[in-house]
Scaffold this motif. Structure first.
Motif, mmCIF file in Angstrom:
data_model
loop_
_atom_site.group_PDB
_atom_site.id
_atom_site.type_symbol
_atom_site.label_atom_id
_atom_site.label_comp_id
_atom_site.label_asym_id
_atom_site.label_seq_id
_atom_site.Cartn_x
_atom_site.Cartn_y
_atom_site.Cartn_z
ATOM 1 N N HIS A 148 27.258 0.924 1.173
ATOM 2 C CA HIS A 148 26.396 -0.032 0.351
ATOM 3 C C HIS A 148 25.587 -0.818 1.289
ATOM 4 O O HIS A 148 24.123 -0.692 0.898
ATOM 5 C CB HIS A 148 27.126 -0.883 -0.634
ATOM 6 C CG HIS A 148 26.487 -0.777 -2.084
ATOM 7 N ND1 HIS A 148 26.223 0.421 -2.698
ATOM 8 C CD2 HIS A 148 26.554 -1.672 -2.844
ATOM 9 C CE1 HIS A 148 25.628 0.080 -3.910
ATOM 10 N NE2 HIS A 148 25.718 -1.270 -3.920
ATOM 11 N N PRO A 149 26.036 -1.452 2.156
ATOM 12 C CA PRO A 149 25.065 -2.244 3.044
ATOM 13 C C PRO A 149 24.299 -1.679 3.547
ATOM 14 O O PRO A 149 23.095 -2.025 4.008
ATOM 15 C CB PRO A 149 25.859 -3.061 3.939
ATOM 16 C CG PRO A 149 27.246 -2.459 3.888
ATOM 17 C CD PRO A 149 27.476 -1.645 2.538
ATOM 18 N N GLN A 150 24.316 -0.258 4.025
ATOM 19 C CA GLN A 150 23.409 0.624 4.493
ATOM 20 C C GLN A 150 22.399 1.013 3.875
ATOM 21 O O GLN A 150 21.134 1.193 4.281
ATOM 22 C CB GLN A 150 24.142 1.907 5.168
ATOM 23 C CG GLN A 150 25.242 1.656 6.402
ATOM 24 C CD GLN A 150 26.469 1.068 5.773
ATOM 25 O OE1 GLN A 150 26.588 1.115 4.523
ATOM 26 N NE2 GLN A 150 27.299 0.474 6.866
ATOM 27 N N ILE A 163 28.527 -9.469 3.576
ATOM 28 C CA ILE A 163 29.646 -8.969 2.760
ATOM 29 C C ILE A 163 30.969 -9.803 2.904
ATOM 30 O O ILE A 163 31.301 -10.104 4.005
ATOM 31 C CB ILE A 163 29.976 -7.238 2.776
ATOM 32 C CG1 ILE A 163 28.777 -6.434 3.026
ATOM 33 C CG2 ILE A 163 31.076 -6.877 1.817
ATOM 34 C CD1 ILE A 163 27.942 -6.405 1.791
ATOM 35 N N PHE A 164 31.347 -10.163 1.822
ATOM 36 C CA PHE A 164 32.409 -11.209 1.903
ATOM 37 C C PHE A 164 33.613 -10.413 1.295
ATOM 38 O O PHE A 164 33.804 -9.749 0.277
ATOM 39 C CB PHE A 164 32.254 -12.468 0.936
ATOM 40 C CG PHE A 164 30.994 -13.172 1.287
ATOM 41 C CD1 PHE A 164 31.058 -14.225 2.500
ATOM 42 C CD2 PHE A 164 29.826 -12.836 0.949
ATOM 43 C CE1 PHE A 164 29.945 -14.918 2.922
ATOM 44 C CE2 PHE A 164 28.660 -13.564 1.270
ATOM 45 C CZ PHE A 164 28.800 -14.728 2.504
ATOM 46 N N THR A 165 34.760 -10.398 2.188
ATOM 47 C CA THR A 165 35.986 -9.681 1.769
ATOM 48 C C THR A 165 37.150 -10.591 1.695
ATOM 49 O O THR A 165 37.164 -11.628 2.259
ATOM 50 C CB THR A 165 36.447 -8.475 2.698
ATOM 51 O OG1 THR A 165 36.423 -9.192 3.985
ATOM 52 C CG2 THR A 165 35.248 -7.809 2.333
ATOM 53 N N ARG A 166 38.265 -10.277 0.828
ATOM 54 C CA ARG A 166 39.215 -11.451 0.839
ATOM 55 C C ARG A 166 40.126 -11.626 1.768
ATOM 56 O O ARG A 166 40.448 -10.800 2.658
ATOM 57 C CB ARG A 166 40.192 -10.826 -0.610
ATOM 58 C CG ARG A 166 39.274 -10.459 -1.798
ATOM 59 C CD ARG A 166 40.283 -10.073 -2.826
ATOM 60 N NE ARG A 166 41.149 -8.701 -2.268
ATOM 61 C CZ ARG A 166 41.911 -8.176 -3.299
ATOM 62 N NH1 ARG A 166 42.036 -8.364 -4.638
ATOM 63 N NH2 ARG A 166 42.650 -7.096 -3.020
ATOM 64 N N MET A 206 20.714 2.283 -4.804
ATOM 65 C CA MET A 206 21.947 1.448 -4.812
ATOM 66 C C MET A 206 22.599 1.802 -6.082
ATOM 67 O O MET A 206 23.805 1.721 -6.047
ATOM 68 C CB MET A 206 21.555 -0.080 -4.885
ATOM 69 C CG MET A 206 21.084 -0.658 -3.585
ATOM 70 S SD MET A 206 22.467 -0.915 -2.261
ATOM 71 C CE MET A 206 22.947 -2.659 -3.153
ATOM 72 N N ARG A 207 22.147 1.807 -7.085
ATOM 73 C CA ARG A 207 22.580 2.082 -8.464
ATOM 74 C C ARG A 207 23.316 3.593 -8.379
ATOM 75 O O ARG A 207 24.650 3.726 -8.917
ATOM 76 C CB ARG A 207 21.575 2.224 -9.526
ATOM 77 C CG ARG A 207 22.179 2.509 -10.907
ATOM 78 C CD ARG A 207 22.991 1.336 -11.453
ATOM 79 N NE ARG A 207 23.527 1.220 -12.639
ATOM 80 C CZ ARG A 207 24.396 0.379 -13.248
ATOM 81 N NH1 ARG A 207 24.264 -0.790 -12.545
ATOM 82 N NH2 ARG A 207 24.716 0.817 -14.436
ATOM 83 N N ALA A 208 22.436 4.554 -7.709
ATOM 84 C CA ALA A 208 23.209 5.894 -7.609
ATOM 85 C C ALA A 208 24.590 5.821 -6.751
ATOM 86 O O ALA A 208 25.537 6.554 -6.860
ATOM 87 C CB ALA A 208 22.192 6.885 -6.950
ATOM 88 N N ASP A 209 24.574 5.112 -5.620
ATOM 89 C CA ASP A 209 25.595 4.821 -4.806
ATOM 90 C C ASP A 209 26.796 4.246 -5.711
ATOM 91 O O ASP A 209 27.847 4.374 -5.559
ATOM 92 C CB ASP A 209 25.566 4.217 -3.406
ATOM 93 C CG ASP A 209 26.442 4.046 -2.647
ATOM 94 O OD1 ASP A 209 26.812 5.222 -2.387
ATOM 95 O OD2 ASP A 209 26.860 2.961 -2.274
ATOM 96 N N PHE A 210 26.402 3.184 -6.515
ATOM 97 C CA PHE A 210 27.477 2.286 -7.502
ATOM 98 C C PHE A 210 28.027 3.348 -8.391
ATOM 99 O O PHE A 210 29.233 3.219 -8.388
ATOM 100 C CB PHE A 210 26.619 1.240 -8.125
ATOM 101 C CG PHE A 210 27.345 0.519 -9.230
ATOM 102 C CD1 PHE A 210 28.015 -0.511 -8.831
ATOM 103 C CD2 PHE A 210 27.430 0.975 -10.638
ATOM 104 C CE1 PHE A 210 28.821 -1.174 -9.668
ATOM 105 C CE2 PHE A 210 28.165 0.323 -11.305
ATOM 106 C CZ PHE A 210 28.747 -0.722 -11.212
ATOM 107 N N GLU A 211 27.337 4.356 -8.662
ATOM 108 C CA GLU A 211 28.187 5.361 -9.799
ATOM 109 C C GLU A 211 29.200 6.102 -8.716
ATOM 110 O O GLU A 211 29.880 6.960 -9.239
ATOM 111 C CB GLU A 211 27.188 6.110 -10.236
ATOM 112 C CG GLU A 211 25.867 5.516 -11.186
ATOM 113 C CD GLU A 211 26.734 5.025 -12.256
ATOM 114 O OE1 GLU A 211 27.960 5.389 -12.709
ATOM 115 O OE2 GLU A 211 26.279 3.929 -12.728
#
Length: 233
Positions: A148-150, A163-166, A206-211
């Motif tokens: 995604h960031p790419q 990007i923030f991770t837990r 981005m939307r296509a990758d989200f799917e």
């Protein structure tokens, strides 16, 4: 990688704004925070995304970046420096719900990080969080960070990607703890630049990758925010 303390003041009143006096008080306390490397104070902006409409941005938010988790936790301990912030009355934000989360901050490269902000203005960030949960979180996060960031890098005018991770953390602040599975932030020169990027071909990529994300429950929430930055040596 650094660690970020993320605080959001939330209100059902879409017209609510932090006053200049309250903002100044918050900034004074924040700027005196021990071992703080960078602070970002956010105020609401308006931008249009092709795919989402998540309502008005919150009236105020903060991102405080530290080199170590121990340094961050020391400021939010029972006797920590940021307890002074929690004690501020902040009348312009009366009635807000305040939420907090500590996360690892992962920066990603962009092609042109140099801001071109008009005089008298500040940059604008697109703050995103994922409040749901993944069926296989490790698979979800691995896919997200590898893809995604790419694609975000292709947004026209993008100046910064984080990007923030837990992480697990301890604190003694009086605010509600959140456990969003992930957050991200993209910085642009202005709200208009966000609108242009969020209606560009890269947004459709981005939307296509989200799917293609590994299965997760819940969606994501997007807020444009004017970004006031303080850096410290």
């Amino acid at each position: 990688m650094q660690f970020s303390y993320l605080v959001t003041f939330e209100s059902p009143d879409a017209t609510l704004r932090i006053s200049a006096a309250d903002f100044s008080q918050v900034a004074d306390i924040v700027k005196a925070t021990p071992k703080l490397r960078r602070a970002r104070l956010y105020t609401p902006e308006v931008a249009k995304d092709y795919y989402t409409e998540d309502g008005p941005s919150p009236p105020f938010a903060m991102q405080l970046d530290f080199d170590t988790l121990a340094a961050l936790e020391a400021t939010i301990a029972a006797e920590g420096h940021l307890q002074a912030l929690a004690r501020l009355p902040l009348p312009s934000l009366a009635g807000c719900t305040v939420t907090q989360q500590v996360m690892a901050r992962r920066p990603f490269p962009v092609d042109d990080p140099v801001l071109a902000v008009e005089e008298g203005n500040v940059p604008c960030s697109f703050l995103v969080h994922y409040p749901g949960h993944a069926e296989d979180f490790d698979a979800w996060l691995n896919y997200y960070l590898a893809h995604h960031p790419q694609i975000m890098r292709f947004f026209p005018g993008i100046r910064e990607i984080e990007i923030f991770t837990r992480v697990d953390w301890i604190d003694a602040m009086p605010w509600q703890r959140m456990h969003y599975m992930q957050r991200n932030k993209q910085v642009f020169d202005s709200a208009a630049a966000i609108t242009a990027a969020m209606n560009s071909p890269a947004r459709h990529q981005m939307r296509a990758d989200f799917e293609k994300f590994p299965r997760f429950h819940g969606s994501n929430v997007h807020f444009p925010m004017a970004t006031h930055t303080f850096n410290f040596d």
